[in-house]
Write a protein that holds these residues in place. Structure first.
Motif, PDB file in Angstrom:
ATOM      1  N   ASP A  75       0.753  -0.790   0.412  1.00 35.63           N
ATOM      2  CA  ASP A  75       0.127   0.188   0.173  1.00 35.63           C
ATOM      3  C   ASP A  75       1.141   0.934   0.328  1.00 35.63           C
ATOM      4  O   ASP A  75       1.957   1.590   0.678  1.00 35.63           O
ATOM      5  CB  ASP A  75      -1.082  -0.012   1.841  1.00 35.63           C
ATOM      6  N   LEU A  76       0.717   2.056  -0.999  1.00 32.54           N
ATOM      7  CA  LEU A  76       1.501   3.975  -0.378  1.00 32.54           C
ATOM      8  C   LEU A  76       0.390   4.605  -0.868  1.00 32.54           C
ATOM      9  O   LEU A  76      -1.293   4.569  -1.148  1.00 32.54           O
ATOM     10  CB  LEU A  76       1.732   3.712  -2.327  1.00 32.54           C
ATOM     11  N   ILE A  77       0.839   5.680   0.344  1.00 35.56           N
ATOM     12  CA  ILE A  77      -0.528   6.647  -0.299  1.00 35.56           C
ATOM     13  C   ILE A  77      -0.292   7.986  -0.654  1.00 35.56           C
ATOM     14  O   ILE A  77       0.981   8.536  -0.907  1.00 35.56           O
ATOM     15  CB  ILE A  77      -0.711   7.561   1.498  1.00 35.56           C
ATOM     16  N   TYR A  78      -1.095   8.722  -1.648  1.00 37.85           N
ATOM     17  CA  TYR A  78      -0.305   9.936  -2.476  1.00 37.85           C
ATOM     18  C   TYR A  78      -1.467  10.984  -1.768  1.00 37.85           C
ATOM     19  O   TYR A  78      -2.393  10.586  -1.236  1.00 37.85           O
ATOM     20  CB  TYR A  78      -0.493  10.109  -3.838  1.00 37.85           C
ATOM     21  N   GLY A  79      -0.977  12.276  -2.526  1.00 39.28           N
ATOM     22  CA  GLY A  79      -2.014  13.542  -1.428  1.00 39.28           C
ATOM     23  C   GLY A  79      -1.181  14.098  -0.634  1.00 39.28           C
ATOM     24  O   GLY A  79      -1.927  14.738   0.153  1.00 39.28           O
ATOM     25  N   PRO A  88       0.209  15.996   2.868  1.00 38.37           N
ATOM     26  CA  PRO A  88       0.469  18.008   2.503  1.00 38.37           C
ATOM     27  C   PRO A  88       2.673  17.851   2.487  1.00 38.37           C
ATOM     28  O   PRO A  88       2.781  16.629   3.487  1.00 38.37           O
ATOM     29  CB  PRO A  88      -0.099  18.230   4.352  1.00 38.37           C
ATOM     30  N   ASN A  89       3.033  18.237   1.845  1.00 39.52           N
ATOM     31  CA  ASN A  89       4.152  18.825   1.849  1.00 39.52           C
ATOM     32  C   ASN A  89       4.968  17.344   0.778  1.00 39.52           C
ATOM     33  O   ASN A  89       6.354  18.150   1.043  1.00 39.52           O
ATOM     34  CB  ASN A  89       4.479  19.413   3.180  1.00 39.52           C
ATOM     35  N   ALA A  90       4.360  16.719   0.393  1.00 41.44           N
ATOM     36  CA  ALA A  90       4.666  15.760  -0.251  1.00 41.44           C
ATOM     37  C   ALA A  90       4.659  16.135  -2.293  1.00 41.44           C
ATOM     38  O   ALA A  90       3.661  15.814  -2.738  1.00 41.44           O
ATOM     39  CB  ALA A  90       4.270  14.235   0.010  1.00 41.44           C
ATOM     40  N   SER A  91       5.580  16.185  -2.697  1.00 44.06           N
ATOM     41  CA  SER A  91       5.859  16.941  -3.130  1.00 44.06           C
ATOM     42  C   SER A  91       5.514  16.095  -4.786  1.00 44.06           C
ATOM     43  O   SER A  91       6.047  15.112  -4.140  1.00 44.06           O
ATOM     44  CB  SER A  91       7.643  17.390  -4.074  1.00 44.06           C
ATOM     45  N   GLU A 104      -1.222  20.901   7.142  1.00 41.14           N
ATOM     46  CA  GLU A 104      -1.921  21.473   5.695  1.00 41.14           C
ATOM     47  C   GLU A 104      -2.678  20.647   5.181  1.00 41.14           C
ATOM     48  O   GLU A 104      -2.065  19.356   5.767  1.00 41.14           O
ATOM     49  CB  GLU A 104      -0.926  21.742   4.520  1.00 41.14           C
ATOM     50  N   ASP A 105      -3.348  21.510   5.005  1.00 38.88           N
ATOM     51  CA  ASP A 105      -4.778  20.702   3.644  1.00 38.88           C
ATOM     52  C   ASP A 105      -4.650  19.754   3.302  1.00 38.88           C
ATOM     53  O   ASP A 105      -3.863  20.236   2.556  1.00 38.88           O
ATOM     54  CB  ASP A 105      -6.360  21.895   3.912  1.00 38.88           C
ATOM     55  N   VAL A 106      -5.301  18.958   2.565  1.00 35.42           N
ATOM     56  CA  VAL A 106      -5.177  18.194   1.545  1.00 35.42           C
ATOM     57  C   VAL A 106      -5.699  18.872   0.334  1.00 35.42           C
ATOM     58  O   VAL A 106      -6.139  19.177  -0.126  1.00 35.42           O
ATOM     59  CB  VAL A 106      -5.351  17.149   0.977  1.00 35.42           C
ATOM     60  N   ASP A 107      -4.590  19.253  -0.297  1.00 35.27           N
ATOM     61  CA  ASP A 107      -4.522  19.451  -1.921  1.00 35.27           C
ATOM     62  C   ASP A 107      -5.293  19.006  -2.928  1.00 35.27           C
ATOM     63  O   ASP A 107      -4.154  18.110  -3.881  1.00 35.27           O
ATOM     64  CB  ASP A 107      -3.280  20.092  -2.190  1.00 35.27           C
ATOM     65  N   ASP A 108      -6.443  18.946  -3.663  1.00 34.98           N
ATOM     66  CA  ASP A 108      -6.867  18.138  -4.400  1.00 34.98           C
ATOM     67  C   ASP A 108      -7.011  18.232  -5.497  1.00 34.98           C
ATOM     68  O   ASP A 108      -6.294  16.634  -6.877  1.00 34.98           O
ATOM     69  CB  ASP A 108      -8.433  18.285  -4.563  1.00 34.98           C
ATOM     70  N   GLU A 109      -5.957  19.384  -5.846  1.00 35.31           N
ATOM     71  CA  GLU A 109      -5.224  19.363  -7.393  1.00 35.31           C
ATOM     72  C   GLU A 109      -3.906  18.559  -7.582  1.00 35.31           C
ATOM     73  O   GLU A 109      -3.414  17.883  -8.456  1.00 35.31           O
ATOM     74  CB  GLU A 109      -4.771  20.820  -8.031  1.00 35.31           C
ATOM     75  N   MET A 110      -3.229  18.352  -6.251  1.00 38.49           N
ATOM     76  CA  MET A 110      -1.625  17.905  -6.210  1.00 38.49           C
ATOM     77  C   MET A 110      -2.425  16.216  -6.202  1.00 38.49           C
ATOM     78  O   MET A 110      -1.677  15.409  -6.452  1.00 38.49           O
ATOM     79  CB  MET A 110      -1.047  17.923  -5.098  1.00 38.49           C
ATOM     80  N   LEU A 116      -0.352  10.796 -12.415  1.00 36.66           N
ATOM     81  CA  LEU A 116       1.956  10.599 -12.002  1.00 36.66           C
ATOM     82  C   LEU A 116       1.769   8.455 -12.483  1.00 36.66           C
ATOM     83  O   LEU A 116       2.598   8.162 -12.840  1.00 36.66           O
ATOM     84  CB  LEU A 116       2.574  10.887 -11.524  1.00 36.66           C
ATOM     85  N   LEU A 117       0.738   8.241 -10.989  1.00 33.96           N
ATOM     86  CA  LEU A 117       1.281   7.328 -10.731  1.00 33.96           C
ATOM     87  C   LEU A 117       0.466   6.175 -11.913  1.00 33.96           C
ATOM     88  O   LEU A 117       1.388   4.920 -12.062  1.00 33.96           O
ATOM     89  CB  LEU A 117       0.089   6.841  -9.742  1.00 33.96           C
ATOM     90  N   VAL A 118      -0.444   5.851 -12.972  1.00 32.56           N
ATOM     91  CA  VAL A 118      -1.409   5.198 -13.591  1.00 32.56           C
ATOM     92  C   VAL A 118       0.153   5.871 -14.939  1.00 32.56           C
ATOM     93  O   VAL A 118      -0.226   4.324 -15.019  1.00 32.56           O
ATOM     94  CB  VAL A 118      -2.288   6.304 -14.519  1.00 32.56           C
ATOM     95  N   GLY A 119       0.392   6.659 -14.592  1.00 30.17           N
ATOM     96  CA  GLY A 119       1.436   6.743 -16.229  1.00 30.17           C
ATOM     97  C   GLY A 119       2.684   5.975 -15.863  1.00 30.17           C
ATOM     98  O   GLY A 119       3.317   5.000 -16.752  1.00 30.17           O
TER      99      GLY A 119
END
Length: 386
Positions: free
Chosen positions: A165-169, A171-174, A216-222, A229-232
């Motif tokens: 399992d990995l988590i994306y989105g 906060p502050n993770a580029s 910071e709140d979760v950024d939906d656009e990020m 990026l993950l899918v590609g």
């Protein structure tokens, strides 16, 4: 074919984002194992003439159980149900449990993995979440990066059917950090990866931290960028994006979860576990003490809901759109009626025009641009119970 899900409601500590049912106290672990076995016995009549194909230990943290406790539960399945010759038996696990088990210290972890094989475990789902310390600390994970790497090195040397399992989105993770997470996962050669967007669930520590400005709140656009990026990346590495959050090499899709998405029946054992038999959905009490007390009296702590035609249609739309198998118009008409098919096509029109959905012969599918929006699109295709 049928799947059995067994909920193990214990964790070492609470992850800040999690709203699943669990307890950080292990005092009732022995009683819980006994109750799980009794529920399996009491519910065997529900599955007459059905064959169990998958057994899934979820949670919570199932890797907190000893091998003996896992063996007892697996034996209860075999003693009470018909089971295929080689069922998929999955154990969700945290990295720190697999390399720092009380039963098997680091130096003896090799023996631990072999003992898992001996009791029938043949698939692992390991909660890595991130290979960056700051992410793990933000989420309050029980393991660190080094433990994650050690665990994967040992697990992949003993088992080939491993999911992480990995988590994306986060906060502050580029985006670059996210790509490095994916690359690190790929370096271990695992054939299945499940990835989830960090969501802010009500009454979690994460929600509290965001409200207080600590995080910071979760950024939906990020999150959407990182999803693309993950899918590609994974598709370029030969993974099939067979369900919204799941990527597998051919022949390594999760049989247990695929059964859910394809509408097969499943039996949920344990506190808060859900069941589905085609006409009804059931759920167990979300309380360890009440669950154990009921089973000690040979009572099933479960509530059932009879599903209407519309309920079943909505569930099929939600699960079907999330997968590569999509929604069959022929099935919609055959199982729910021509009016449901017409309704579905009408509701789907604008998404087809926006190139978020498309028709492939008889099947309605989500486009690459629509994948991240799947759940929202599906809800717009639902029909109300009137």
């Amino acid at each position: 074919m049928l799947g059995i899900y067994i909920h193990i409601p214990f964790c070492k500590q609470a992850c800040h984002y999690c709203d699943f049912h669990f307890s950080t106290s292990l005092k009732k672990k022995v009683d819980m194992v006994s109750a799980l076995q009794n529920e399996l016995f009491l519910r065997k009549e529900e599955l007459q003439n059905q064959v169990v194909e998958t057994i899934y230990f979820g949670g919570g943290t199932p890797s907190l159980l000893t091998n003996e406790e896992l063996q007892q539960i697996i034996n209860s399945v075999y003693n009470n149900y018909q089971v295929v010759e080689n069922p998929e038996i999955t154990l969700e696990a945290n990295p720190d449990d697999l390399i720092q088990s009380d039963l098997s210290p680091r130096a003896e972890s090799r023996g631990l993995f072999e003992s898992y094989k001996e009791i029938g475990i043949n698939r692992f789902s390991i909660g890595i979440q991130s290979f960056f310390e700051q992410d793990l600390k933000l989420m309050n994970r029980a393991h660190n990066v080094q433990e994650a790497k050690e665990c994967l090195s040992m697990a992949t040397s003993h088992f080939d059917n491993i999911s992480i399992d990995l988590i994306y989105g986060i906060p502050n993770a580029s985006n670059q950090q996210w790509l490095e997470n994916i690359e690190m996962a790929l370096s271990y050669g695992v054939p299945h990866i499940s990835c989830y967007a960090l969501t802010v669930e009500p009454k979690t520590t994460l929600e509290s931290f965001i409200k207080k400005g600590i995080v910071e709140d979760v950024d939906d656009e990020m999150a959407q960028e990182q999803f693309q990026l993950l899918v590609g990346k994974l598709e370029s590495e030969g993974f099939v994006h067979y369900e919204l959050s799941n990527f597998g090499k051919p022949n390594y899709f999760s049989k247990n979860n695929t059964a859910y998405w394809q509408g097969k029946h499943y039996l949920g054992i344990g506190p808060s576990a859900h069941s589905f038999n085609g006409q009804q959905r059931g759920w167990n009490v979300r309380n360890n003490a009440k669950y154990i007390k009921a089973l000690q009296k040979n009572q099933l702590p479960i509530e059932w809901e009879n599903l209407t035609t519309t309920d079943c249609y909505n569930e099929y739309i939600m699960t079907g759109l999330r997968t590569i198998w999509g929604v069959s118009l022929t099935k919609v008409e055959a199982e729910f009626g021509i009016s449901y098919k017409k309704y579905l096509l009408k509701q789907a029109e604008r998404y087809i025009d926006q190139q978020l959905l498309y028709l492939n012969d008889d099947t309605l599918l989500v486009t690459a641009n629509g994948k991240f929006l799947t759940d929202g699109i599906a809800s717009d295709l639902f029909k109300l119970n009137l």
